[in-house]
Design a protein around this motif. Structure first.
Motif, PDB file in Angstrom:
ATOM      1  N   GLY A   1       5.662  21.386 -16.151  1.00  0.00           N
ATOM      2  CA  GLY A   1       5.670  21.906 -17.507  1.00  0.00           C
ATOM      3  C   GLY A   1       7.040  22.316 -18.011  1.00  0.00           C
ATOM      4  N   MET A   2       8.089  22.148 -17.163  1.00  0.00           N
ATOM      5  CA  MET A   2       9.418  22.508 -17.654  1.00  0.00           C
ATOM      6  C   MET A   2      10.438  21.498 -17.105  1.00  0.00           C
ATOM      7  SD  MET A   2      10.602  26.428 -18.305  1.00  0.00           S
ATOM      8  CE  MET A   2      12.085  26.813 -19.247  1.00  0.00           C
ATOM      9  N   LEU A   3      11.335  21.856 -16.241  1.00  0.00           N
ATOM     10  CA  LEU A   3      12.342  20.905 -15.781  1.00  0.00           C
ATOM     11  C   LEU A   3      11.869  20.098 -14.567  1.00  0.00           C
ATOM     12  CD1 LEU A   3      15.670  22.950 -15.973  1.00  0.00           C
ATOM     13  CD2 LEU A   3      14.777  21.286 -17.624  1.00  0.00           C
ATOM     14  N   SER A   4      12.323  18.850 -14.524  1.00  0.00           N
ATOM     15  CA  SER A   4      12.076  18.006 -13.349  1.00  0.00           C
ATOM     16  C   SER A   4      13.107  18.285 -12.271  1.00  0.00           C
ATOM     17  CB  SER A   4      12.149  16.533 -13.742  1.00  0.00           C
ATOM     18  OG  SER A   4      11.407  16.306 -14.915  1.00  0.00           O
ATOM     19  N   ALA A   5      14.325  18.637 -12.697  1.00  0.00           N
ATOM     20  CA  ALA A   5      15.395  18.929 -11.746  1.00  0.00           C
ATOM     21  C   ALA A   5      16.471  19.761 -12.432  1.00  0.00           C
ATOM     22  CB  ALA A   5      16.015  17.637 -11.212  1.00  0.00           C
ATOM     23  N   ALA A   6      17.246  20.455 -11.618  1.00  0.00           N
ATOM     24  CA  ALA A   6      18.395  21.209 -12.118  1.00  0.00           C
ATOM     25  C   ALA A   6      19.592  20.898 -11.236  1.00  0.00           C
ATOM     26  CB  ALA A   6      18.100  22.708 -12.100  1.00  0.00           C
ATOM     27  N   VAL A   7      20.764  20.950 -11.850  1.00  0.00           N
ATOM     28  CA  VAL A   7      21.996  20.630 -11.135  1.00  0.00           C
ATOM     29  C   VAL A   7      22.939  21.826 -11.250  1.00  0.00           C
ATOM     30  CG1 VAL A   7      23.695  18.821 -10.742  1.00  0.00           C
ATOM     31  CG2 VAL A   7      21.654  18.319 -12.103  1.00  0.00           C
ATOM     32  N   PRO A   8      22.928  22.697 -10.234  1.00  0.00           N
ATOM     33  CA  PRO A   8      23.773  23.888 -10.309  1.00  0.00           C
ATOM     34  C   PRO A   8      25.176  23.600  -9.792  1.00  0.00           C
ATOM     35  CG  PRO A   8      22.169  24.048  -8.494  1.00  0.00           C
ATOM     36  CD  PRO A   8      22.097  22.657  -9.025  1.00  0.00           C
ATOM     37  N   GLY A   9      26.166  23.796 -10.647  1.00  0.00           N
ATOM     38  CA  GLY A   9      27.557  23.672 -10.226  1.00  0.00           C
ATOM     39  C   GLY A   9      28.007  24.937  -9.515  1.00  0.00           C
TER      40      GLY A   9
ATOM     41  N   THR B   1      21.706  20.594  -0.794  1.00  0.00           N
ATOM     42  CA  THR B   1      22.930  21.357  -1.044  1.00  0.00           C
ATOM     43  C   THR B   1      24.204  20.507  -1.049  1.00  0.00           C
ATOM     44  OG1 THR B   1      22.961  21.986   1.285  1.00  0.00           O
ATOM     45  CG2 THR B   1      22.042  23.579  -0.253  1.00  0.00           C
ATOM     46  N   ASP B   2      24.118  19.197  -0.771  1.00  0.00           N
ATOM     47  CA  ASP B   2      25.342  18.395  -0.798  1.00  0.00           C
ATOM     48  C   ASP B   2      25.081  17.014  -1.365  1.00  0.00           C
ATOM     49  OD1 ASP B   2      27.947  17.670  -0.478  1.00  0.00           O
ATOM     50  OD2 ASP B   2      27.679  17.031   1.608  1.00  0.00           O
ATOM     51  N   PRO B   3      25.202  16.780  -2.670  1.00  0.00           N
ATOM     52  CA  PRO B   3      25.537  17.787  -3.680  1.00  0.00           C
ATOM     53  C   PRO B   3      24.347  18.687  -3.969  1.00  0.00           C
ATOM     54  CG  PRO B   3      25.042  15.708  -4.758  1.00  0.00           C
ATOM     55  CD  PRO B   3      24.965  15.454  -3.275  1.00  0.00           C
ATOM     56  N   ALA B   4      24.622  19.826  -4.588  1.00  0.00           N
ATOM     57  CA  ALA B   4      23.579  20.811  -4.869  1.00  0.00           C
ATOM     58  C   ALA B   4      22.672  20.335  -5.997  1.00  0.00           C
ATOM     59  CB  ALA B   4      24.207  22.154  -5.227  1.00  0.00           C
ATOM     60  N   ILE B   5      21.416  20.077  -5.665  1.00  0.00           N
ATOM     61  CA  ILE B   5      20.423  19.771  -6.700  1.00  0.00           C
ATOM     62  C   ILE B   5      19.105  20.439  -6.332  1.00  0.00           C
ATOM     63  CG2 ILE B   5      21.467  17.572  -7.402  1.00  0.00           C
ATOM     64  CD1 ILE B   5      19.320  16.117  -5.806  1.00  0.00           C
ATOM     65  N   VAL B   6      18.341  20.769  -7.343  1.00  0.00           N
ATOM     66  CA  VAL B   6      17.022  21.390  -7.175  1.00  0.00           C
ATOM     67  C   VAL B   6      16.024  20.513  -7.910  1.00  0.00           C
ATOM     68  CG1 VAL B   6      15.640  23.449  -7.596  1.00  0.00           C
ATOM     69  CG2 VAL B   6      18.093  23.678  -7.091  1.00  0.00           C
TER      70      VAL B   6
ATOM     71  N   GLU C   1      21.547  32.494 -13.477  1.00  0.00           N
ATOM     72  CA  GLU C   1      20.181  32.438 -12.972  1.00  0.00           C
ATOM     73  C   GLU C   1      19.271  33.433 -13.714  1.00  0.00           C
ATOM     74  OE1 GLU C   1      22.945  32.545 -11.084  1.00  0.00           O
ATOM     75  OE2 GLU C   1      22.812  30.438 -10.615  1.00  0.00           O
ATOM     76  N   PRO C   2      18.000  33.029 -13.942  1.00  0.00           N
ATOM     77  CA  PRO C   2      17.320  31.852 -13.402  1.00  0.00           C
ATOM     78  C   PRO C   2      17.687  30.519 -14.047  1.00  0.00           C
ATOM     79  CG  PRO C   2      15.841  33.056 -14.837  1.00  0.00           C
ATOM     80  CD  PRO C   2      17.080  33.900 -14.700  1.00  0.00           C
ATOM     81  N   LEU C   3      18.414  30.487 -15.148  1.00  0.00           N
ATOM     82  CA  LEU C   3      18.894  29.216 -15.691  1.00  0.00           C
ATOM     83  C   LEU C   3      19.734  28.514 -14.616  1.00  0.00           C
ATOM     84  CD1 LEU C   3      18.903  28.038 -18.725  1.00  0.00           C
ATOM     85  CD2 LEU C   3      21.256  28.803 -18.776  1.00  0.00           C
ATOM     86  N   HIS C   4      19.500  27.250 -14.296  1.00  0.00           N
ATOM     87  CA  HIS C   4      18.431  26.363 -14.721  1.00  0.00           C
ATOM     88  C   HIS C   4      17.408  26.188 -13.598  1.00  0.00           C
ATOM     89  CE1 HIS C   4      20.614  24.968 -18.324  1.00  0.00           C
ATOM     90  NE2 HIS C   4      21.674  25.153 -17.589  1.00  0.00           N
TER      91      HIS C   4
ATOM     92  N   THR D   1       6.405   9.587 -16.327  1.00  0.00           N
ATOM     93  CA  THR D   1       6.643  10.818 -17.080  1.00  0.00           C
ATOM     94  C   THR D   1       8.147  10.987 -17.236  1.00  0.00           C
ATOM     95  OG1 THR D   1       4.655  11.819 -16.140  1.00  0.00           O
ATOM     96  CG2 THR D   1       6.305  13.328 -17.044  1.00  0.00           C
ATOM     97  N   VAL D   2       8.562  11.333 -18.456  1.00  0.00           N
ATOM     98  CA  VAL D   2       9.990  11.545 -18.696  1.00  0.00           C
ATOM     99  C   VAL D   2      10.499  12.679 -17.801  1.00  0.00           C
ATOM    100  CG1 VAL D   2      11.703  12.306 -20.407  1.00  0.00           C
ATOM    101  CG2 VAL D   2       9.899  10.677 -21.059  1.00  0.00           C
ATOM    102  N   ALA D   3      11.605  12.426 -17.121  1.00  0.00           N
ATOM    103  CA  ALA D   3      12.244  13.477 -16.330  1.00  0.00           C
ATOM    104  C   ALA D   3      13.161  14.290 -17.248  1.00  0.00           C
ATOM    105  CB  ALA D   3      13.042  12.856 -15.188  1.00  0.00           C
ATOM    106  N   VAL D   4      12.942  15.600 -17.277  1.00  0.00           N
ATOM    107  CA  VAL D   4      13.803  16.494 -18.064  1.00  0.00           C
ATOM    108  C   VAL D   4      14.703  17.234 -17.077  1.00  0.00           C
ATOM    109  CG1 VAL D   4      13.900  18.351 -19.758  1.00  0.00           C
ATOM    110  CG2 VAL D   4      11.973  16.737 -19.788  1.00  0.00           C
ATOM    111  N   ILE D   5      16.002  17.011 -17.206  1.00  0.00           N
ATOM    112  CA  ILE D   5      16.958  17.528 -16.222  1.00  0.00           C
ATOM    113  C   ILE D   5      18.030  18.340 -16.938  1.00  0.00           C
ATOM    114  CG2 ILE D   5      18.707  16.892 -14.496  1.00  0.00           C
ATOM    115  CD1 ILE D   5      17.085  14.382 -13.920  1.00  0.00           C
ATOM    116  N   SER D   6      18.348  19.493 -16.379  1.00  0.00           N
ATOM    117  CA  SER D   6      19.426  20.285 -16.936  1.00  0.00           C
ATOM    118  C   SER D   6      20.339  20.763 -15.807  1.00  0.00           C
ATOM    119  CB  SER D   6      18.872  21.459 -17.736  1.00  0.00           C
ATOM    120  OG  SER D   6      19.900  22.076 -18.485  1.00  0.00           O
ATOM    121  N   GLY D   7      21.368  21.473 -16.155  1.00  0.00           N
ATOM    122  CA  GLY D   7      22.283  21.979 -15.147  1.00  0.00           C
ATOM    123  C   GLY D   7      23.496  22.594 -15.797  1.00  0.00           C
TER     124      GLY D   7
END
Lengths: 331, 331
Positions: free
Chosen positions: B68-76, B31-36, B58-61, B46-52
Motif C-alpha cells: 500500500g505504499m513503497l515497493s522499495a527505498a534507497v537510503p544514502g 546493505t551493499d548497496p543499501a536498499i530496503v 527516518e522513517p522517510l523512506h 503492479t507498478v513499483a513505487v520507489i523512493s530514496g
C-alpha cells in the motif's frame, strides 16, 4: 527554554485539544478534568481498561486509547499525577457494566490517587481492580517511588490486556492476565540529555558533554550511575544485562523486545540499538519473537532509550498480535 | 557529540540491520548497496513505487516500505544522495513487470542520481517514470537545491500513489496521480535546534538560546529568516500563511493537514501546534478532512516542526484511506 507552546500553564489542555482534533473518530477529550475516552465508550459488557499518570510521556497513555487497547486515559499535569476525581470521571465515562481495570505505574502519587478513585467508584457500585506496573530494574526506590518504577512495560501490558478485554475476558481474567504480564516484564533506560518541564523552564538535571545516565527514570529521576559515553554496543549491554539477570531470562525463552525512544533520539539510533539488542539476545539463545521499536514511553525531549523484555507464551503472543486501533499503535 | 551508535562510518548499515530485524515480515534489507525492499517483492503486474535519498530523515523512506505504499527505498549516507547503482539495484529487486515510478525529493544530487539510474534501467528494458517532489514554499533555491526543496509532502504522495499502484493503476496513471498530488501539496518547516550528523560530530548550524529558524530545510539548510522565539500560535501562523498564499488554498477547500515533527520535538508540543493549525484553518473556512501528526520526515534529532497541506478530492481521499502496512504507517 525553547518550546512550541503557548501558555506553559495550559500546555496539557492545549495538547489534548490538538489530539482530539487529530483523531476525531477514535477519541473524545474532556479538559476539566482532563480525560481521554474512546469515541465509542462505554462498550457494553466489556471490561474498561483505564490508565493514566503525569503528562510528558506521550503517546503514553492517551495515544493508546482505542479499540483493542485502553478504554480511557487520565493525563495529569506534566510529570504530576492526575487527581482522583479525574480518574473517577474516566471510570464513569468508560465503564460498560463489566467492571474496570486500572493500570497504574508505580509512583507514589499515582498509586495513591488511583486508589482513592477506585474506592470512590467501588462505593458507587463499580467493580474496580488495579494492577501496579513496576518493571524498571534500575533502582529499588527512587525520587517519586517506593519500590520499582513503572516504565515502558506499561505499553505492553496495556496492549495485551486491552486485547483480552475486547475478546470478552471478564474482570477477574483481565486482572490475572495483567498481573501475569507485569510479573514477566523487565525494563531499564538511559539518557544522554535532560528534559525541560514547560512550567519549570530549565532542564531537570545536568549531564556533562561526555556523560550519560544509566538506569534513568522517565521523569529524569537519577538512575544507577553516571558514566562516560559508550558505544551502542556498550550502552545496550549496560541495559540488557541487568534486565536478563533480574527475571531471569534464560536460554530458550521466547520474548518480545521493545526498544523505546525517550523522545528526542533519532529513529536511526534507535534501530542501531535494536539491532545490537537482538544480536546480544541471540548470542544468549533468547529468541526474539515480537518487536516494538519507537518513541512510546517518553520523557518530553529527553534523548536516550529504554529496553523492555516480556517473556512470551502462546496466549500473550496472540493478544499482542490481535488488531488494535489507537493513535500510536495500529495493526 | 553524544549518539547511540558504534562506528559513525557504519551508522546507516547498522540502523538498516536493526530495522530488518525489527520488521522481518515486511522488509528485506541489503546493505551493499543499501536498499530496503518489500518482503514480497516483486509484486507481479503492479507498478513499483520507489523512493530514496539521504539517510537521517527516518522513517522517510524505508519506514514507508510495505503493501500500500513503497515497493522499495534507497537510503544514502546521512544527508547524502544514494548512488545510481543503488537505485538501479532497488528497481531490479522491486520491478514486477508493470514499470517503476521513482519518487525523488528535489535536491540536486538526488535528481541527478535517480535520473542516471532511470536511464540505465530504461536501457535494460524497464519502463521508468519520475516525479520530483518540491513542496517546500520557504525558499526558491537552497544549499542543495535548484528550485524548491522536497520535504514532508513526499510522505503523502508516497501513500496515495502506493495505494493507487496496489489497486492496479498502470504506470501512466500512477505518474499522473503523483504529479497531481505534487501540484496540490505545500509545506514549510521551522527549527529550534540543529541536528548533528554522526560523521561530522558537530551541530550543522548554531541557533541562539532565544532564536528559531523559519523555513528551515530538512538538512539544516537556511530558511527564510532567523527570528526570536514565538508562541505556538505565532510559529504556526508563520508557517501556515506562506503555505496558504502559495497554492493558494481558499475558503471551502478540503485538505489533509500533516503536522510533522523534525525529530526531537515532544509529541505534546506537536499536538499543541496541530490544534493551533486546525483552529487557524477553520477561521479561514478551510476544511481539514484528514490528518497526520507525528515524526515522519525528520532531520535526525532536530527540534522543530513542519506543516504540509494537501488539497483533497474524493479520489485522493480514497487512496489516503486505503489500507497500508509499513513500519511507520499502518491502518
Amino acid at each position: 527554554m525553547k518550546k512550541i507552546i503557548n501558555d506553559p500553564a495550559n500546555v496539557v489542555g492545549d495538547a489534548l485539544r490538538g489530539m482530539a482534533l487529530a483523531h476525531p473518530d477514535l477519541l473524545h477529550v474532556r479538559t476539566d478534568p482532563a480525560i481521554v475516552v474512546r469515541a465509542d465508550a462505554p462498550v457494553p459488557d466489556t471490561v474498561a481498561v483505564i490508565s493514566g499518570g503525569g503528562s510528558g510521556h506521550e503517546p503514553l497513555h492517551a495515544g493508546f486509547v482505542g479499540p483493542g487497547m485502553l478504554s480511557a486515559a487520565v493525563p495529569g499535569p506534566v510529570f504530576t499525577s492526575p487527581t482522583p476525581d479525574a480518574v473517577q470521571a474516566a471510570i464513569a465515562q468508560a465503564e460498560g457494566g463489566a467492571g474496570t481495570l486500572l493500570v497504574v505505574k508505580n509512583y507514589t502519587g499515582d498509586v495513591l490517587n488511583f486508589e482513592t478513585a477506585a474506592e470512590l467508584a467501588t462505593a458507587e457500585g463499580t467493580d474496580v481492580r488495579t494492577v501496579v506496573v513496576q518493571d524498571d530494574v534500575a533502582v529499588r526506590d527512587s525520587t517519586h517511588t517506593a519500590g520499582r518504577r513503572g516504565v515502558g512495560g506499561t505499553v505492553l501490558l496495556e496492549k495485551i490486556v486491552g486485547a483480552a478485554a475486547r475478546q470478552g475476558t471478564d474482570l477477574n481474567g483481565c486482572h490475572e492476565l495483567a498481573e501475569r504480564v507485569s510479573a514477566r516484564t523487565r525494563s531499564m533506560g538511559m539518557a544522554l540529555t535532560a528534559p525541560t518541564v514547560p512550567h519549570v523552564g530549565e532542564p531537570s538535571f545536568a549531564l556533562g558533554e561526555d556523560e550519560m545516565e544509566i538506569g534513568i527514570g522517565i521523569h529524569g529521576e537519577p538512575g544507577r550511575e553516571r558514566v562516560p559515553m559508550d558505544s551502542a554496543d556498550g550502552i545496550v549491554r549496560r541495559l540488557l544485562d541487568p534486565i536478563l539477570e533480574d527475571l531471569p531470562f534464560t536460554e530458550g525463552d521466547e520474548v518480545l523486545l521493545f526498544t523505546n525512544s525517550m523522545g528526542g533520539t533519532p529513529l536511526m539510533e534507535l534501530y542501531v540499538a535494536h539491532g545490537v539488542a537482538e544480536r546480544l539476545l541471540d548470542e544468549r539463545g533468547i529468541r526474539v519473537r515480537r518487536r516494538l521499536v519507537g518513541p512510546y514511553t517518553t520523557s518530553l525531549e529527553m534523548q536516550g532509550l529504554s529496553l523492555t523484555l516480556l517473556e512470551l507464551d502462546a496466549e500473550l503472543t496472540a493478544y499482542w498480535d490481535a488488531p488494535v486501533q489507537t493513535p500510536a499503535l495500529q495493526w
